[in-house]
Design a protein around this motif. Structure first.
Motif, PDB file in Angstrom:
ATOM      1  N   GLU A 191      -6.514  -9.652  -4.034  1.00  0.00           N
ATOM      2  CA  GLU A 191      -6.929 -10.804  -4.838  1.00  0.00           C
ATOM      3  C   GLU A 191      -5.797 -11.804  -5.033  1.00  0.00           C
ATOM      4  O   GLU A 191      -6.029 -13.008  -5.137  1.00  0.00           O
ATOM      5  N   ARG A 192      -4.575 -11.305  -5.079  1.00  0.00           N
ATOM      6  CA  ARG A 192      -3.422 -12.172  -5.297  1.00  0.00           C
ATOM      7  C   ARG A 192      -2.919 -12.778  -3.991  1.00  0.00           C
ATOM      8  O   ARG A 192      -1.877 -13.456  -3.971  1.00  0.00           O
ATOM      9  N   GLY A 193      -3.627 -12.526  -2.904  1.00  0.00           N
ATOM     10  CA  GLY A 193      -3.259 -13.117  -1.630  1.00  0.00           C
ATOM     11  C   GLY A 193      -2.234 -12.325  -0.856  1.00  0.00           C
ATOM     12  O   GLY A 193      -1.727 -12.786   0.165  1.00  0.00           O
ATOM     13  N   SER A 194      -1.921 -11.127  -1.355  1.00  0.00           N
ATOM     14  CA  SER A 194      -0.990 -10.284  -0.612  1.00  0.00           C
ATOM     15  C   SER A 194      -1.730  -9.626   0.542  1.00  0.00           C
ATOM     16  O   SER A 194      -2.936  -9.375   0.471  1.00  0.00           O
ATOM     17  N   GLN A 195      -0.990  -9.337   1.603  1.00  0.00           N
ATOM     18  CA  GLN A 195      -1.593  -8.641   2.734  1.00  0.00           C
ATOM     19  C   GLN A 195      -2.045  -7.262   2.290  1.00  0.00           C
ATOM     20  O   GLN A 195      -1.329  -6.561   1.556  1.00  0.00           O
ATOM     21  N   LYS A 196      -3.237  -6.852   2.695  1.00  0.00           N
ATOM     22  CA  LYS A 196      -3.729  -5.536   2.333  1.00  0.00           C
ATOM     23  C   LYS A 196      -2.763  -4.480   2.851  1.00  0.00           C
ATOM     24  O   LYS A 196      -2.446  -4.452   4.035  1.00  0.00           O
ATOM     25  N   PRO A 197      -2.273  -3.609   1.955  1.00  0.00           N
ATOM     26  CA  PRO A 197      -1.303  -2.596   2.402  1.00  0.00           C
ATOM     27  C   PRO A 197      -1.915  -1.685   3.452  1.00  0.00           C
ATOM     28  O   PRO A 197      -3.066  -1.299   3.359  1.00  0.00           O
ATOM     29  N   SER A 198      -1.111  -1.366   4.454  1.00  0.00           N
ATOM     30  CA  SER A 198      -1.573  -0.412   5.463  1.00  0.00           C
ATOM     31  C   SER A 198      -1.465   0.988   4.895  1.00  0.00           C
ATOM     32  O   SER A 198      -0.664   1.250   3.992  1.00  0.00           O
ATOM     33  N   PRO A 199      -2.296   1.910   5.376  1.00  0.00           N
ATOM     34  CA  PRO A 199      -2.209   3.284   4.869  1.00  0.00           C
ATOM     35  C   PRO A 199      -0.796   3.830   5.022  1.00  0.00           C
ATOM     36  O   PRO A 199      -0.158   3.665   6.057  1.00  0.00           O
ATOM     37  N   THR A 200      -0.306   4.451   3.964  1.00  0.00           N
ATOM     38  CA  THR A 200       1.050   5.000   3.956  1.00  0.00           C
ATOM     39  C   THR A 200       0.986   6.512   3.984  1.00  0.00           C
ATOM     40  O   THR A 200       0.274   7.111   3.176  1.00  0.00           O
ATOM     41  N   PRO A 201       1.711   7.152   4.903  1.00  0.00           N
ATOM     42  CA  PRO A 201       1.689   8.621   4.932  1.00  0.00           C
ATOM     43  C   PRO A 201       2.189   9.181   3.605  1.00  0.00           C
ATOM     44  O   PRO A 201       3.045   8.606   2.953  1.00  0.00           O
ATOM     45  N   GLU A 202       1.619  10.324   3.219  1.00  0.00           N
ATOM     46  CA  GLU A 202       2.091  10.979   2.006  1.00  0.00           C
ATOM     47  C   GLU A 202       3.519  11.446   2.205  1.00  0.00           C
ATOM     48  O   GLU A 202       3.944  11.740   3.328  1.00  0.00           O
ATOM     49  N   PRO A 203       4.300  11.507   1.111  1.00  0.00           N
ATOM     50  CA  PRO A 203       5.691  11.984   1.232  1.00  0.00           C
ATOM     51  C   PRO A 203       5.729  13.381   1.833  1.00  0.00           C
ATOM     52  O   PRO A 203       4.846  14.206   1.611  1.00  0.00           O
ATOM     53  N   GLU A 204       6.787  13.630   2.605  1.00  0.00           N
ATOM     54  CA  GLU A 204       6.960  14.959   3.180  1.00  0.00           C
ATOM     55  C   GLU A 204       7.172  15.974   2.066  1.00  0.00           C
ATOM     56  O   GLU A 204       7.943  15.740   1.139  1.00  0.00           O
TER      57      GLU A 204
END
Length: 211
Positions: A191-204
């Motif tokens: 909504e704020r015009g930021s790029q939709k975050p790509s899926p981030t792998p869970e921490p190891e």
């Protein structure tokens, strides 16, 4: 909660009462289980480490609750600070019921990769107080998204190691609630015009083990 909130200029007596109630409830539930967790147990480590992780989320959220102009960001910050401070009270209640000090000989999260756990740097926290409000709101959402991902990873790791039912139920609630809030944060960023975050792998999982 009352002491922390007053330190930031907020006066929420009801929040302090909720924190006290959470600590009492946590202590009561912890006392029902016959075996008291040892100092080196997964339960004790989880309670201390997650409390420290939550504490940073509370601090960042208090800053944005004070500064945010966007009502949606302000509401999110309020929800996080009240919920996670109450959960700190619950975990403190466990430790007191188990006869364990709130702090161990090691600093909380010692031996963990703090960046992988979503912990913000001191500089990043400080910038939330000095950036222009709109920029601070976006930065907060980005930092909190990463922070929640770390919290989810820590809670999932705990589900592989802790045995006490109240701790397992708590960890599962953290996974469910924070995964849901990540979705809400993503929507706010879009909504704020930021790029939709790509899926981030869970921490190891290895990053969560103490040395």
């Amino acid at each position: 909660m009352q002491r922390r909130v007053q330190r930031h200029g907020l006066n929420r007596v009801s929040a302090g009462a909720s924190l006290a109630a959470a600590a009492l409830l946590g202590g009561a539930l912890a006392a029902l289980w016959p075996d008291t967790p040892g100092e080196a147990s997964a339960e004790v480590s989880f309670a201390r480490d997650m409390s420290a992780h939550h504490a940073q989320a509370v601090d960042m959220s208090v800053t944005l609750f004070q500064r945010a102009a966007d009502p949606a960001v302000k509401l999110l910050a309020q929800d996080i600070l009240l919920t996670q401070q109450a959960q700190i009270g619950q975990m403190s209640g466990w430790l007191m019921a188990w006869g364990r000090p709130l702090a161990g000989r090691e600093a909380p999260m010692a031996g963990m990769d703090r960046q992988a756990m979503g912990m913000a740097s001191e500089q990043a926290e400080q910038e939330l107080t000095s950036l222009a409000v709109n920029e601070a709101e976006t930065r907060y959402l980005t930092l909190m998204r990463r922070h929640h991902q770390g919290g989810v990873g820590m809670a999932k790791s705990a589900l592989n190691t802790v045995k006490r039912p109240e701790v397992r139920a708590f960890a599962q609630r953290v996974v469910t609630a924070q995964a849901s809030e990540i979705g809400a944060i993503d929507a706010l960023l879009v909504e704020r015009g930021s790029q939709k975050p790509s899926p981030t792998p869970e921490p190891e999982m290895d990053g969560m083990h103490h040395e």
